[in-house]
Motif scaffolding. Sequence first.
Motif, PDB file in Angstrom:
ATOM      1  N   ASP A 370      12.069  96.181  63.619  1.00 11.08           N
ATOM      2  CA  ASP A 370      13.107  96.894  62.874  1.00 11.08           C
ATOM      3  C   ASP A 370      12.395  97.763  61.836  1.00 11.08           C
ATOM      4  N   PRO A 371      12.412  99.088  61.986  1.00 11.94           N
ATOM      5  CA  PRO A 371      11.615  99.942  61.085  1.00 11.94           C
ATOM      6  C   PRO A 371      12.051  99.846  59.628  1.00 11.94           C
ATOM      7  N   ARG A 372      13.370  99.740  59.364  1.00 11.73           N
ATOM      8  CA  ARG A 372      13.811  99.677  57.973  1.00 11.73           C
ATOM      9  C   ARG A 372      13.336  98.403  57.305  1.00 11.73           C
ATOM     10  N   ARG A 373      13.486  97.271  57.985  1.00 10.02           N
ATOM     11  CA  ARG A 373      13.079  95.986  57.397  1.00 10.02           C
ATOM     12  C   ARG A 373      11.550  95.885  57.327  1.00 10.02           C
ATOM     13  N   PHE A 374      10.871  96.462  58.301  1.00  7.78           N
ATOM     14  CA  PHE A 374       9.412  96.489  58.243  1.00  7.78           C
ATOM     15  C   PHE A 374       8.950  97.297  57.029  1.00  7.78           C
ATOM     16  N   ASP A 375       9.644  98.415  56.737  1.00  3.37           N
ATOM     17  CA  ASP A 375       9.316  99.239  55.584  1.00  3.37           C
ATOM     18  C   ASP A 375       9.524  98.450  54.282  1.00  3.37           C
ATOM     19  N   VAL A 376      10.593  97.641  54.220  1.00  2.00           N
ATOM     20  CA  VAL A 376      10.859  96.825  53.026  1.00  2.00           C
ATOM     21  C   VAL A 376       9.742  95.806  52.815  1.00  2.00           C
ATOM     22  N   ILE A 377       9.314  95.166  53.919  1.00  2.00           N
ATOM     23  CA  ILE A 377       8.251  94.154  53.818  1.00  2.00           C
ATOM     24  C   ILE A 377       6.976  94.783  53.265  1.00  2.00           C
ATOM     25  N   VAL A 378       6.542  95.884  53.894  1.00  2.68           N
ATOM     26  CA  VAL A 378       5.278  96.517  53.502  1.00  2.68           C
ATOM     27  C   VAL A 378       5.373  97.048  52.076  1.00  2.68           C
ATOM     28  N   ALA A 379       6.507  97.643  51.726  1.00  2.00           N
ATOM     29  CA  ALA A 379       6.662  98.207  50.387  1.00  2.00           C
ATOM     30  C   ALA A 379       6.544  97.121  49.330  1.00  2.00           C
ATOM     31  N   ASN A 380       7.136  95.947  49.568  1.00  4.03           N
ATOM     32  CA  ASN A 380       7.052  94.858  48.601  1.00  4.03           C
ATOM     33  C   ASN A 380       5.634  94.317  48.481  1.00  4.03           C
ATOM     34  N   LEU A 381       4.949  94.173  49.607  1.00  2.00           N
ATOM     35  CA  LEU A 381       3.584  93.648  49.565  1.00  2.00           C
ATOM     36  C   LEU A 381       2.628  94.625  48.891  1.00  2.00           C
ATOM     37  N   VAL A 382       2.719  95.918  49.266  1.00  2.00           N
ATOM     38  CA  VAL A 382       1.816  96.912  48.686  1.00  2.00           C
ATOM     39  C   VAL A 382       2.163  97.136  47.219  1.00  2.00           C
ATOM     40  N   GLY A 383       3.470  97.199  46.887  1.00  2.00           N
ATOM     41  CA  GLY A 383       3.868  97.365  45.496  1.00  2.00           C
ATOM     42  C   GLY A 383       3.400  96.219  44.634  1.00  2.00           C
ATOM     43  N   ASN A 384       3.453  95.020  45.153  1.00  2.00           N
ATOM     44  CA  ASN A 384       2.961  93.855  44.408  1.00  2.00           C
ATOM     45  C   ASN A 384       1.464  93.979  44.149  1.00  2.00           C
ATOM     46  N   ALA A 385       0.712  94.454  45.180  1.00  2.00           N
ATOM     47  CA  ALA A 385      -0.743  94.613  45.029  1.00  2.00           C
ATOM     48  C   ALA A 385      -1.073  95.699  44.016  1.00  2.00           C
ATOM     49  N   LEU A 386      -0.316  96.822  44.015  1.00  2.00           N
ATOM     50  CA  LEU A 386      -0.601  97.913  43.092  1.00  2.00           C
ATOM     51  C   LEU A 386      -0.231  97.562  41.651  1.00  2.00           C
TER      52      LEU A 386
END
Length: 476
Positions: A370-386
């Motif tokens: 699911d591209p939308r939910r995949f985008d949410v997952i990656v955004a949260n992980l990368v945002g947390n790292a940044l």
Amino acid sequence: MSWIPTGLRGRLVVTFLLVAITASVSVAGLGYQLVRRELLDRVQRISVSDVRETLSRVTLPVGASDVVWPSDTTVTDEDLADLVNALTGADRAVIVTYGGHQSTSRGAPFTLTDVPDQLRWQATRRLVYQRIRLKDRPWLLIATQIYRANQNGSLRGTGLSAYVFVSLSDEEGVLKRLRGSLLQAGGITLAIALTVALLSAWRVLLPVRRLGTAARMLGAGELHIRLPVRGKDELAELTAIFNETAEALEEKVSELRTLEAMSRRFVADVSHELRTPLTAMTAVTDMLSEEADGLPDDAGEAVRIVLHEIDRLKTLVEHLIEVSRFDSGAAVLRRESVDVGDALADCLEVRGWADQVNLTVPIGLMFSLDPRRFDVIVANLVGNALHHGAQPVLLSARVRPSGLQVTVRDHGEGIPERSLPHVFERFYKAGTGRARSVGSGLGLSIAKANAELHRGTIEVRRCEPGTLFTLWIPAP
């Protein structure tokens, strides 16, 4: 010990069998001993009485246990032979001694040396008898010395002694057959006891098994389960207690579910109600951000704080709405074949992170998700790292035989070891420094919920330096 059964049924059967075996062995052993003693005593009484009667016919009886030879009679070899013949029988062997002479019955398998010394010594005083085993056969040995009467009526020894060996083989055979019969009866009793034990254990444990099945159903969420109460024993009382507990649990769970539904509805309603004023506030923030630089320092700082808090509130409302969808079961997965490299690049580009993250993805990597939910997952992980880690932030993806693996790693101080088990909990923030951060404390929990919607997982572990998040999504 390992051979002892651990199940209740096994323990009941073993206990029942032990009681049955103990009772059977005790009764059989006591009965056997009584029969044996009575049988041997009867043979002993008859044999001793017969020997006395036989000796009384060829000698002069004196008392119940002594035999007297006539005082005016001389003992000859013929007398010894007659005495031996009189005492000899089908199941008897006889030895008669007089001085240096000895006479034995024909075919007698014994000699005087087979007579115990103590018995021979006791026979000089009275008629004695003893059960002994000679040549692997049981015998009753009867021994007596024959006295001579003096003219004044006193007795003196004559040196004439008789030793009668009475065979007890028939009695031993009877006892052997009795033992065999008792063993057969014991085996039958044991089989009956085992059958009764199994039936009894089945009847006793049937309510227990029903309770176990009902308890498992209750644990699986079937709170309506109830059991019929039969009888007035302890198991019936336990069944009644189970029904009362199940009823109380059903009522309590029903109350909790009602409260949870109200809470979820409240969160969803509040989140949706906040969206309208937030939309208006967001429209104003663009104008305020442009005017902030031209305002006095205090006013400009106040505007910037307001804008920051509006961003936090906007993020919180969006996350609450997303959480409410998961809680209400409204979250739906819509899979499609996606170029993972393009999806990751778009995620970074939209948020302005493209120059802050090192992306490593094979060209043409396609996967169903699911591209939308995949985008949410990656955004949260990368945002947390940044936001909470340090440069460089590494983002990579690759396909394994088991599914798609995406990793996000920063090079900061890393999440404390004690906080790792809790990072995916709602509103959890590791460390006091994150209490007033931009994040809502819901990002990682939302990321994990989206991963689980894909039937995948997210794992986290410390690295040296930094923290590594690993997303795994299985192939559909």
